[in-house]
Scaffold this motif. Structure first.
Motif, short mmCIF file in Angstrom:
data_model
loop_
_atom_site.label_atom_id
_atom_site.label_comp_id
_atom_site.label_asym_id
_atom_site.label_seq_id
_atom_site.Cartn_x
_atom_site.Cartn_y
_atom_site.Cartn_z
N TYR A 51 0.86 -1.18 0.00
CA TYR A 51 0.00 0.00 0.00
C TYR A 51 0.90 1.23 0.00
O TYR A 51 1.79 1.35 0.83
CB TYR A 51 -0.93 0.00 1.21
N ALA A 52 0.66 2.11 -0.94
CA ALA A 52 1.55 3.26 -1.11
C ALA A 52 0.75 4.52 -1.39
O ALA A 52 -0.44 4.47 -1.71
CB ALA A 52 2.53 2.99 -2.25
N ILE A 53 1.45 5.64 -1.25
CA ILE A 53 0.87 6.95 -1.52
C ILE A 53 1.95 7.85 -2.11
O ILE A 53 3.14 7.63 -1.86
CB ILE A 53 0.24 7.56 -0.24
N ALA A 54 1.54 8.83 -2.87
CA ALA A 54 2.47 9.78 -3.46
C ALA A 54 2.92 10.80 -2.43
O ALA A 54 2.16 11.14 -1.51
CB ALA A 54 1.81 10.49 -4.65
N PRO A 55 4.12 11.32 -2.55
CA PRO A 55 4.65 12.27 -1.56
C PRO A 55 3.89 13.60 -1.50
O PRO A 55 3.86 14.24 -0.44
CB PRO A 55 6.10 12.51 -2.00
N VAL A 63 -1.90 14.48 3.85
CA VAL A 63 -1.85 13.51 4.94
C VAL A 63 -3.24 12.91 5.19
O VAL A 63 -3.36 11.72 5.48
CB VAL A 63 -1.29 14.16 6.22
N LEU A 64 -4.29 13.71 5.04
CA LEU A 64 -5.65 13.21 5.23
C LEU A 64 -5.93 12.02 4.33
O LEU A 64 -6.53 11.02 4.76
CB LEU A 64 -6.67 14.32 4.99
N ASP A 65 -5.47 12.08 3.08
CA ASP A 65 -5.65 10.95 2.16
C ASP A 65 -4.89 9.72 2.65
O ASP A 65 -5.37 8.59 2.53
CB ASP A 65 -5.17 11.32 0.75
N ALA A 66 -3.70 9.94 3.19
CA ALA A 66 -2.91 8.82 3.71
C ALA A 66 -3.62 8.14 4.88
O ALA A 66 -3.70 6.91 4.93
CB ALA A 66 -1.53 9.31 4.14
N ILE A 67 -4.16 8.95 5.78
CA ILE A 67 -4.86 8.39 6.94
C ILE A 67 -6.11 7.63 6.50
O ILE A 67 -6.39 6.54 7.00
CB ILE A 67 -5.22 9.52 7.95
N LYS A 68 -6.84 8.18 5.55
CA LYS A 68 -8.02 7.48 5.02
C LYS A 68 -7.62 6.15 4.39
O LYS A 68 -8.27 5.13 4.60
CB LYS A 68 -8.74 8.35 3.98
N HIS A 69 -6.54 6.16 3.61
CA HIS A 69 -6.07 4.95 2.93
C HIS A 69 -5.64 3.89 3.95
O HIS A 69 -5.96 2.71 3.81
CB HIS A 69 -4.93 5.31 1.98
N MET A 70 -4.94 4.32 5.00
CA MET A 70 -4.54 3.38 6.06
C MET A 70 -5.76 2.77 6.73
O MET A 70 -5.79 1.56 6.98
CB MET A 70 -3.67 4.09 7.11
N ALA A 71 -6.76 3.59 7.00
CA ALA A 71 -7.98 3.09 7.65
C ALA A 71 -8.72 2.11 6.74
O ALA A 71 -9.17 1.06 7.20
CB ALA A 71 -8.89 4.26 8.02
N GLU A 72 -8.83 2.44 5.46
CA GLU A 72 -9.53 1.57 4.51
C GLU A 72 -8.84 0.21 4.39
O GLU A 72 -9.50 -0.82 4.32
CB GLU A 72 -9.58 2.22 3.13
N SER A 104 -4.40 18.21 8.56
CA SER A 104 -4.25 16.97 7.80
C SER A 104 -4.51 17.19 6.32
O SER A 104 -3.92 16.54 5.47
CB SER A 104 -5.21 15.90 8.31
N ALA A 105 -5.40 18.11 6.02
CA ALA A 105 -5.76 18.37 4.63
C ALA A 105 -4.74 19.28 3.93
O ALA A 105 -4.60 19.23 2.71
CB ALA A 105 -7.15 19.00 4.55
N GLN A 106 -4.03 20.08 4.70
CA GLN A 106 -3.09 21.05 4.12
C GLN A 106 -1.62 20.60 4.18
O GLN A 106 -0.77 21.25 3.59
CB GLN A 106 -3.22 22.40 4.86
N THR A 107 -1.35 19.51 4.86
CA THR A 107 0.02 19.04 5.01
C THR A 107 0.28 17.90 4.03
O THR A 107 -0.50 16.95 3.97
CB THR A 107 0.27 18.55 6.45
N ALA A 108 1.37 17.99 3.29
CA ALA A 108 1.73 16.93 2.34
C ALA A 108 2.40 15.77 3.08
O ALA A 108 3.10 15.97 4.08
CB ALA A 108 2.68 17.47 1.28
N VAL A 109 2.20 14.58 2.57
CA VAL A 109 2.81 13.38 3.14
C VAL A 109 4.33 13.55 3.24
O VAL A 109 4.94 13.15 4.24
CB VAL A 109 2.44 12.14 2.29
N SER A 110 4.94 14.16 2.23
CA SER A 110 6.40 14.33 2.22
C SER A 110 6.90 15.15 3.42
O SER A 110 8.06 15.02 3.81
CB SER A 110 6.86 14.99 0.92
N GLU A 111 6.04 15.97 4.00
CA GLU A 111 6.44 16.80 5.14
C GLU A 111 6.54 16.02 6.44
O GLU A 111 7.19 16.47 7.38
CB GLU A 111 5.46 17.96 5.32
#
Length: 142
Positions: free
Chosen positions: A16-20, A24-33, A67-74
């Motif tokens: 399971y992966a995500i783009a940088p 972060v909100l998308d990452a958390i949703k993906h982890m939960a799913e 969570s919505a304004q912070t990028a995963v890469s950060e």
């Protein structure tokens, strides 16, 4: 002792992966799913980091970030500690313990072929110890 490739044979090699640049909100949703505690951060096929629930808690929630304004890469952890399919399970446990991490990407010839967690490792060690105990009990009884 068994190797990582044996764990992946039983567990599967789903990654399971995500783009940088994803929020972060998308990452958390993906982890939960997917019911996982971490996602690999990939730029195409290249592993550049890992983001976990722990990263979220420490680097977003506790710092009052959005969570919505912070990028995963950060908030991702990088560089990523990885193991090969031939790595021994005990070596992986030692690496997780010493580095205080819970997830290890498995890389073969620069390609991610799976992810193992500390839970996978503990399950494997317990299973192997139970098998050894059973063998010893049969030996003693015979």
């Amino acid at each position: 002792m068994r190797q990582v490739k044996h764990l992946l044979e039983n567990k599967g090699s789903q990654v399971y992966a995500i783009a940088p640049d994803a929020p972060v909100l998308d990452a958390i949703k993906h982890m939960a799913e997917e019911r996982v505690g971490a996602l690999l951060v990939m730029r195409g096929d290249v592993l550049i980091g890992i983001v976990s629930e722990r990263d979220y808690a420490r680097k977003v929630i506790l710092q009052g970030r959005s969570s919505a304004q912070t990028a995963v890469s950060e908030i991702m952890s990088s560089p990523v500690l990885t193991v090969s399919p031939d790595t021994d399970v005990f070596d992986c446990m030692r690496l997780c313990t010493d580095s205080r991490i819970r997830h290890l990407p498995v890389v073969h010839h620069e390609t991610v072929v799976g992810v193992i967690s500390i839970g996978d490792l503990v399950k494997e060690v317990i299973g192997e110890q139970a098998e050894q105990i059973e063998q010893l009990q049969r030996y003693i009884a015979s």
